[in-house]
Design a protein around this motif. Structure first.
Motif, PDB file in Angstrom:
ATOM      1  N   ALA A 183      10.971  10.920  36.089  1.00  0.00           N
ATOM      2  CA  ALA A 183       9.930  10.486  37.020  1.00  0.00           C
ATOM      3  C   ALA A 183      10.481   9.641  38.163  1.00  0.00           C
ATOM      4  CB  ALA A 183       8.867   9.688  36.262  1.00  0.00           C
ATOM      5  N   TYR A 184      11.759   9.271  38.096  1.00  0.00           N
ATOM      6  CA  TYR A 184      12.364   8.430  39.125  1.00  0.00           C
ATOM      7  C   TYR A 184      12.693   9.282  40.343  1.00  0.00           C
ATOM      8  CZ  TYR A 184      15.707   5.376  41.450  1.00  0.00           C
ATOM      9  OH  TYR A 184      16.373   4.621  42.369  1.00  0.00           O
ATOM     10  N   ALA A 185      12.090   8.971  41.468  1.00  0.00           N
ATOM     11  CA  ALA A 185      12.341   9.715  42.703  1.00  0.00           C
ATOM     12  C   ALA A 185      11.995   8.825  43.892  1.00  0.00           C
ATOM     13  CB  ALA A 185      11.500  10.986  42.750  1.00  0.00           C
ATOM     14  N   HIS A 186      12.596   9.143  45.022  1.00  0.00           N
ATOM     15  CA  HIS A 186      12.238   8.478  46.272  1.00  0.00           C
ATOM     16  C   HIS A 186      10.774   8.814  46.573  1.00  0.00           C
ATOM     17  CE1 HIS A 186      12.086   7.707  50.590  1.00  0.00           C
ATOM     18  NE2 HIS A 186      13.115   6.888  50.379  1.00  0.00           N
ATOM     19  N   PRO A 187      10.009   7.906  47.179  1.00  0.00           N
ATOM     20  CA  PRO A 187       8.600   8.185  47.453  1.00  0.00           C
ATOM     21  C   PRO A 187       8.375   9.478  48.254  1.00  0.00           C
ATOM     22  CG  PRO A 187       9.034   5.862  47.777  1.00  0.00           C
ATOM     23  CD  PRO A 187      10.363   6.519  47.506  1.00  0.00           C
ATOM     24  N   ILE A 188       9.232   9.776  49.206  1.00  0.00           N
ATOM     25  CA  ILE A 188       9.071  11.010  49.991  1.00  0.00           C
ATOM     26  C   ILE A 188       9.323  12.231  49.110  1.00  0.00           C
ATOM     27  CG2 ILE A 188      10.006  12.373  51.903  1.00  0.00           C
ATOM     28  CD1 ILE A 188      10.527   9.681  53.344  1.00  0.00           C
ATOM     29  N   GLU A 189      10.370  12.158  48.268  1.00  0.00           N
ATOM     30  CA  GLU A 189      10.640  13.253  47.333  1.00  0.00           C
ATOM     31  C   GLU A 189       9.474  13.431  46.368  1.00  0.00           C
ATOM     32  OE1 GLU A 189      13.850  14.542  43.861  1.00  0.00           O
ATOM     33  OE2 GLU A 189      13.994  12.550  44.768  1.00  0.00           O
ATOM     34  N   HIS A 190       8.902  12.336  45.903  1.00  0.00           N
ATOM     35  CA  HIS A 190       7.769  12.410  44.974  1.00  0.00           C
ATOM     36  C   HIS A 190       6.571  13.105  45.624  1.00  0.00           C
ATOM     37  CE1 HIS A 190       5.014  11.368  41.793  1.00  0.00           C
ATOM     38  NE2 HIS A 190       4.241  10.744  42.659  1.00  0.00           N
ATOM     39  N   VAL A 191       6.283  12.753  46.859  1.00  0.00           N
ATOM     40  CA  VAL A 191       5.148  13.372  47.551  1.00  0.00           C
ATOM     41  C   VAL A 191       5.368  14.868  47.721  1.00  0.00           C
ATOM     42  CG1 VAL A 191       3.928  13.503  49.770  1.00  0.00           C
ATOM     43  CG2 VAL A 191       4.372  11.282  48.709  1.00  0.00           C
ATOM     44  N   PHE A 192       6.545  15.276  48.213  1.00  0.00           N
ATOM     45  CA  PHE A 192       6.787  16.689  48.482  1.00  0.00           C
ATOM     46  C   PHE A 192       7.046  17.520  47.221  1.00  0.00           C
ATOM     47  CE2 PHE A 192       7.433  15.105  52.772  1.00  0.00           C
ATOM     48  CZ  PHE A 192       6.766  16.076  53.507  1.00  0.00           C
ATOM     49  N   SER A 193       7.598  16.923  46.193  1.00  0.00           N
ATOM     50  CA  SER A 193       7.941  17.686  44.982  1.00  0.00           C
ATOM     51  C   SER A 193       6.868  17.639  43.906  1.00  0.00           C
ATOM     52  CB  SER A 193       9.239  17.151  44.375  1.00  0.00           C
ATOM     53  OG  SER A 193      10.299  17.326  45.266  1.00  0.00           O
ATOM     54  N   ASN A 194       6.094  16.577  43.868  1.00  0.00           N
ATOM     55  CA  ASN A 194       5.137  16.410  42.774  1.00  0.00           C
ATOM     56  C   ASN A 194       3.679  16.401  43.228  1.00  0.00           C
ATOM     57  OD1 ASN A 194       7.349  16.144  41.018  1.00  0.00           O
ATOM     58  ND2 ASN A 194       7.474  13.967  41.415  1.00  0.00           N
ATOM     59  N   VAL A 195       3.364  15.584  44.203  1.00  0.00           N
ATOM     60  CA  VAL A 195       1.969  15.423  44.613  1.00  0.00           C
ATOM     61  C   VAL A 195       1.478  16.608  45.442  1.00  0.00           C
ATOM     62  CG1 VAL A 195       0.356  13.969  45.891  1.00  0.00           C
ATOM     63  CG2 VAL A 195       2.156  12.922  44.507  1.00  0.00           C
ATOM     64  N   LEU A 196       2.214  16.965  46.492  1.00  0.00           N
ATOM     65  CA  LEU A 196       1.776  18.023  47.398  1.00  0.00           C
ATOM     66  C   LEU A 196       1.547  19.368  46.703  1.00  0.00           C
ATOM     67  CD1 LEU A 196       1.047  18.239  50.381  1.00  0.00           C
ATOM     68  CD2 LEU A 196       3.384  18.976  50.824  1.00  0.00           C
ATOM     69  N   PRO A 197       2.463  19.841  45.850  1.00  0.00           N
ATOM     70  CA  PRO A 197       2.193  21.111  45.163  1.00  0.00           C
ATOM     71  C   PRO A 197       0.916  21.071  44.319  1.00  0.00           C
ATOM     72  CG  PRO A 197       4.499  20.568  44.961  1.00  0.00           C
ATOM     73  CD  PRO A 197       3.826  19.370  45.563  1.00  0.00           C
ATOM     74  N   ALA A 198       0.641  19.954  43.677  1.00  0.00           N
ATOM     75  CA  ALA A 198      -0.573  19.842  42.869  1.00  0.00           C
ATOM     76  C   ALA A 198      -1.821  19.866  43.748  1.00  0.00           C
ATOM     77  CB  ALA A 198      -0.536  18.562  42.037  1.00  0.00           C
ATOM     78  N   VAL A 199      -1.798  19.112  44.836  1.00  0.00           N
ATOM     79  CA  VAL A 199      -2.955  19.048  45.726  1.00  0.00           C
ATOM     80  C   VAL A 199      -3.208  20.401  46.393  1.00  0.00           C
ATOM     81  CG1 VAL A 199      -3.831  17.993  47.861  1.00  0.00           C
ATOM     82  CG2 VAL A 199      -2.760  16.575  46.105  1.00  0.00           C
ATOM     83  N   VAL A 200      -2.154  21.046  46.862  1.00  0.00           N
ATOM     84  CA  VAL A 200      -2.304  22.354  47.517  1.00  0.00           C
ATOM     85  C   VAL A 200      -2.821  23.390  46.529  1.00  0.00           C
ATOM     86  CG1 VAL A 200      -1.033  24.249  48.615  1.00  0.00           C
ATOM     87  CG2 VAL A 200      -0.624  21.894  49.325  1.00  0.00           C
ATOM     88  N   SER A 201      -2.285  23.395  45.308  1.00  0.00           N
ATOM     89  CA  SER A 201      -2.759  24.371  44.328  1.00  0.00           C
ATOM     90  C   SER A 201      -4.220  24.122  43.966  1.00  0.00           C
ATOM     91  CB  SER A 201      -1.882  24.362  43.074  1.00  0.00           C
ATOM     92  OG  SER A 201      -2.016  23.148  42.380  1.00  0.00           O
ATOM     93  N   LEU A 202      -4.619  22.863  43.877  1.00  0.00           N
ATOM     94  CA  LEU A 202      -6.030  22.561  43.615  1.00  0.00           C
ATOM     95  C   LEU A 202      -6.915  23.044  44.754  1.00  0.00           C
ATOM     96  CD1 LEU A 202      -5.966  18.972  42.076  1.00  0.00           C
ATOM     97  CD2 LEU A 202      -6.802  21.052  40.991  1.00  0.00           C
ATOM     98  N   ALA A 203      -6.484  22.822  45.975  1.00  0.00           N
ATOM     99  CA  ALA A 203      -7.288  23.203  47.140  1.00  0.00           C
ATOM    100  C   ALA A 203      -7.401  24.717  47.294  1.00  0.00           C
ATOM    101  CB  ALA A 203      -6.687  22.583  48.404  1.00  0.00           C
ATOM    102  N   ILE A 204      -6.305  25.428  47.044  1.00  0.00           N
ATOM    103  CA  ILE A 204      -6.310  26.880  47.255  1.00  0.00           C
ATOM    104  C   ILE A 204      -6.899  27.630  46.064  1.00  0.00           C
ATOM    105  CG2 ILE A 204      -4.821  28.908  47.568  1.00  0.00           C
ATOM    106  CD1 ILE A 204      -2.966  27.120  49.218  1.00  0.00           C
ATOM    107  N   LEU A 205      -6.442  27.307  44.869  1.00  0.00           N
ATOM    108  CA  LEU A 205      -6.835  28.073  43.689  1.00  0.00           C
ATOM    109  C   LEU A 205      -8.145  27.602  43.059  1.00  0.00           C
ATOM    110  CD1 LEU A 205      -3.329  28.373  42.007  1.00  0.00           C
ATOM    111  CD2 LEU A 205      -4.511  30.072  43.419  1.00  0.00           C
TER     112      LEU A 205
END
Length: 101
Positions: free
Chosen positions: A12-34
């Motif tokens: 779970a250790y990641a730079h905040p920018i890496e966390h947003v692009f690798s973890n948060v954004l894919p989840a949010v986009v998949s929720l919005a689209i699917l």
């Protein structure tokens, strides 16, 4: 990556920018689209978390698609074995076979 030893909590250790692009954004986009059912999303997320923790555990877990040795080499050397499936690593020449101990 600063952790060279395989420890699940370090997954779970990641730079905040890496966390947003690798973890948060894919989840949010998949929720919005699917727009999946909440239970489906939670179960899928739990499976992803389980696989991430298992891959960073440092142990070869029976039944997992790949043992942790492949990904451990990434944390040891930093310049190989980036992906989970090794497909792109093989295409781009960054794949390294984990040596048997």
């Amino acid at each position: 990556h600063e952790f060279t030893d395989p420890v699940s909590i370090a997954a779970a250790y990641a730079h905040p920018i890496e966390h947003v692009f690798s973890n948060v954004l894919p989840a949010v986009v998949s929720l919005a689209i699917l727009r999946p059912h909440l239970l489906s999303f939670v179960l899928f997320s739990m499976q992803g978390l389980h696989l991430t923790l298992a891959e960073h555990s440092g142990f070869a877990i029976q039944g997992e698609s790949k043992d942790a040795a492949y990904h451990n080499l990434h944390h040891e050397k930093f310049r190989c074995n980036y992906g989970a499936l090794a497909i792109l690593d093989k295409c781009f020449g960054t794949y390294r076979e984990a040596q048997a101990e």
